[in-house]
Design a protein around this motif. Sequence first.
Motif, PDB file in Angstrom:
ATOM      1  N   ALA A  30       0.844  -1.192   0.000  1.00  0.00           N
ATOM      2  CA  ALA A  30       0.000   0.000   0.000  1.00  0.00           C
ATOM      3  C   ALA A  30       0.881   1.245   0.000  1.00  0.00           C
ATOM      4  O   ALA A  30       0.613   2.222  -0.703  1.00  0.00           O
ATOM      5  CB  ALA A  30      -0.920  -0.013   1.217  1.00  0.00           C
ATOM      6  N   ASN A  31       1.919   1.158   0.769  1.00  0.00           N
ATOM      7  CA  ASN A  31       2.873   2.252   0.875  1.00  0.00           C
ATOM      8  C   ASN A  31       3.519   2.548  -0.487  1.00  0.00           C
ATOM      9  O   ASN A  31       3.587   3.695  -0.945  1.00  0.00           O
ATOM     10  CB  ASN A  31       3.945   1.854   1.895  1.00  0.00           C
ATOM     11  N   LEU A  32       3.945   1.458  -1.137  1.00  0.00           N
ATOM     12  CA  LEU A  32       4.597   1.587  -2.443  1.00  0.00           C
ATOM     13  C   LEU A  32       3.629   2.171  -3.478  1.00  0.00           C
ATOM     14  O   LEU A  32       3.980   3.028  -4.282  1.00  0.00           O
ATOM     15  CB  LEU A  32       5.089   0.219  -2.899  1.00  0.00           C
ATOM     16  N   ARG A  33       2.394   1.702  -3.389  1.00  0.00           N
ATOM     17  CA  ARG A  33       1.375   2.165  -4.316  1.00  0.00           C
ATOM     18  C   ARG A  33       1.224   3.677  -4.204  1.00  0.00           C
ATOM     19  O   ARG A  33       1.163   4.395  -5.203  1.00  0.00           O
ATOM     20  CB  ARG A  33       0.053   1.471  -3.962  1.00  0.00           C
ATOM     21  N   GLU A  34       1.177   4.119  -2.947  1.00  0.00           N
ATOM     22  CA  GLU A  34       1.094   5.553  -2.683  1.00  0.00           C
ATOM     23  C   GLU A  34       2.248   6.305  -3.336  1.00  0.00           C
ATOM     24  O   GLU A  34       2.074   7.328  -3.999  1.00  0.00           O
ATOM     25  CB  GLU A  34       1.111   5.820  -1.169  1.00  0.00           C
ATOM     26  N   ARG A  35       3.442   5.741  -3.157  1.00  0.00           N
ATOM     27  CA  ARG A  35       4.638   6.429  -3.669  1.00  0.00           C
ATOM     28  C   ARG A  35       4.618   6.512  -5.198  1.00  0.00           C
ATOM     29  O   ARG A  35       4.977   7.538  -5.770  1.00  0.00           O
ATOM     30  CB  ARG A  35       5.899   5.697  -3.211  1.00  0.00           C
ATOM     31  N   ILE A  36       4.169   5.419  -5.841  1.00  0.00           N
ATOM     32  CA  ILE A  36       4.107   5.435  -7.304  1.00  0.00           C
ATOM     33  C   ILE A  36       3.127   6.496  -7.769  1.00  0.00           C
ATOM     34  O   ILE A  36       3.422   7.303  -8.653  1.00  0.00           O
ATOM     35  CB  ILE A  36       3.690   4.055  -7.847  1.00  0.00           C
ATOM     36  N   LEU A  37       1.966   6.516  -7.132  1.00  0.00           N
ATOM     37  CA  LEU A  37       0.941   7.475  -7.539  1.00  0.00           C
ATOM     38  C   LEU A  37       1.429   8.900  -7.326  1.00  0.00           C
ATOM     39  O   LEU A  37       1.126   9.802  -8.108  1.00  0.00           O
ATOM     40  CB  LEU A  37      -0.357   7.216  -6.772  1.00  0.00           C
ATOM     41  N   GLU A  38       2.194   9.074  -6.264  1.00  0.00           N
ATOM     42  CA  GLU A  38       2.762  10.397  -6.008  1.00  0.00           C
ATOM     43  C   GLU A  38       3.703  10.822  -7.131  1.00  0.00           C
ATOM     44  O   GLU A  38       3.663  11.940  -7.615  1.00  0.00           O
ATOM     45  CB  GLU A  38       3.556  10.365  -4.694  1.00  0.00           C
ATOM     46  N   GLU A  39       4.558   9.877  -7.523  1.00  0.00           N
ATOM     47  CA  GLU A  39       5.544  10.176  -8.573  1.00  0.00           C
ATOM     48  C   GLU A  39       4.875  10.468  -9.908  1.00  0.00           C
ATOM     49  O   GLU A  39       5.374  11.249 -10.702  1.00  0.00           O
ATOM     50  CB  GLU A  39       6.538   9.018  -8.729  1.00  0.00           C
ATOM     51  N   LEU A  40       3.754   9.770 -10.144  1.00  0.00           N
ATOM     52  CA  LEU A  40       3.041   9.983 -11.408  1.00  0.00           C
ATOM     53  C   LEU A  40       2.484  11.396 -11.408  1.00  0.00           C
ATOM     54  O   LEU A  40       2.203  12.019 -12.335  1.00  0.00           O
ATOM     55  CB  LEU A  40       1.913   8.962 -11.564  1.00  0.00           C
TER      56      LEU A  40
END
Lengths: 272, 317
Positions: free
Chosen positions: A262-272
């Motif tokens: 979930a944490n990683l997902r957040e980070r990816i979405l942030e970067e996008l």
Amino acid sequence: MTSLSQRDALTPGRPARRVMRRATAGGLPGAGGAGLAFRLEGAGLGYGRDAVLRDVELDVAPGEVMVVVGASGSGKSTLLRALAGLLPSREGRILAGGEQVTGPSADRAMVFQDDGLLPWRSVRRNVELPLSIRGVPRRERERAAEEWIERVGLADAADRLPRELSGGMRQRVQLARALVGVPRAVLMDEPFGALDAQTRADMQRLLLDVLRDTSATVVFVTHDVDEALLLADRVAVLGRTGVRAVLETPDGEKGTDAAARANLRERILEEL
Amino acid sequence: MAGAPTTRRPPASGVPEDAAPGTAEDAALGTAEDAGDAEDAGPGARRGAATGGTAGRRGAAVRWGTRAASLLAAAGLWQALTAADARLWLRFDRLPTLGEIAERFAGQLTTPVYYLDLVQSLIRILTGFTLAAVAGVTVGVLIARSRRAGDVLLPLLEAVRPIPAIALVPIAILLFPADEQGIVFITFTAAFFPVMVSTRHAVRALPTLWEDAVRTLGGSRRHVLWNVVLPGTLPGVFGGLSVGMGVAWICVISAEMISGEFGVGYRTWHAYTVVDYPGVIVGMVTIGVLGWLTSAVIELIGRRVTRWLPRAEGSRR
């Protein structure tokens, strides 16, 4: 492709991809070898006068599954075409296995989003294509194709034409065609992007399953973050200014580390 | 799906039929048939499918009856006008009646000359057409795939293309030692351009995806040619072949009329000069039948080799 009986022992979920097994590939001549490493050094890519990507820096390790996520128009497909050798870089360098990419090669098989099959060839003859290009003798070619067609679950449809197949079936054929030649890398351009949710989930499972038995490097392009998390060893996030981040996915079976995911997902979405 | 409008017609069959030679009667026939097909695709057919069964069969019988009646009416009109020696500005009094034509036809069928002419014309057209098919596909692929070949050949081809092949008759007579070769040359030139042009367009219109696929599987230019370009352009090529066969007939007949010593065209013109008007009609009908037969063969082969094309279910053409 090591053996068919191994398939039954597979458990669903993400395989530990870094524990690599060498593909035996039925002893095809000139085939196989370890996964290919890719390196982009300040690569500038584009069509005509328009630059789509500038200063791309990316390392893909041999045998890993690198998923490239990015919004539509971010240049994901451009990046993949450059790795395939279909698009020359305008600046910088693109290396595959330490050598500069100058054109397409059987080492780097590509799976297209749709319609990559030759419509006048049956499933069987499409899958045989890379082997016949390589001059593999007929009998050997037929055996290898047969094995792969069965592997992707199309034994009953082997003599059908692509137009007689559903979208999911066509992608199964593309997968078999890409892997039958035992390439050192498989480049996948949103291969499941046009499929419905159920078929897409089936295909993801099939992909994880077949990748288990190969040592090929996989570069997989998608705009779907969940797909990236499911398939990837590492995720590269592509933005307008090039590769924004390369993130490692947590190890282990799917679901065991839900919080990390979930944490990683957040980070990816942030970067996008 | 039965009787649904054919939205996607494969290029192979999307060939203008009017390129084929034919008599005025043929043309009338064509229109009648086209009208029937338009009806098929329309609401009438859907209604037929919906009610199904006997109603549908009766509808089909009525339509076939209409078609036959249309033909018979045209024949009857011809007979009435010629038998009555009608002179209504158009001079039907000079044209033979159906009976005279039938009698002449039956007579012709028993003479060896009729068959010699027929075979002669067929040999000419098949030679010219085959050469044109091979050369047209080769040149079409070459100029579409190679820029240099395009630069060398295109200006030349585009300069010659507007000249109707039949206008080359004087050149052909001067150039070749015998009439025979001249006629084949005219036929070749006529059929070459439609084949070349449609091949070139078909190659250009090929999705690059197929070529990319073959190249990323290790294919060279040669592999792309054999595995993508040639099979992928077949629908377009057969469109060109169909048109080419039509103009080839026009030209072989015209060339025979001008400079032949045998052949259906020569015989038809000869019949006219010796005031054998039923013989003229017999020649016309023979040409029509030959043209139709050769086009049908092309169409049949074309359909066989392009079976992979997406087609509407139950489409008839």
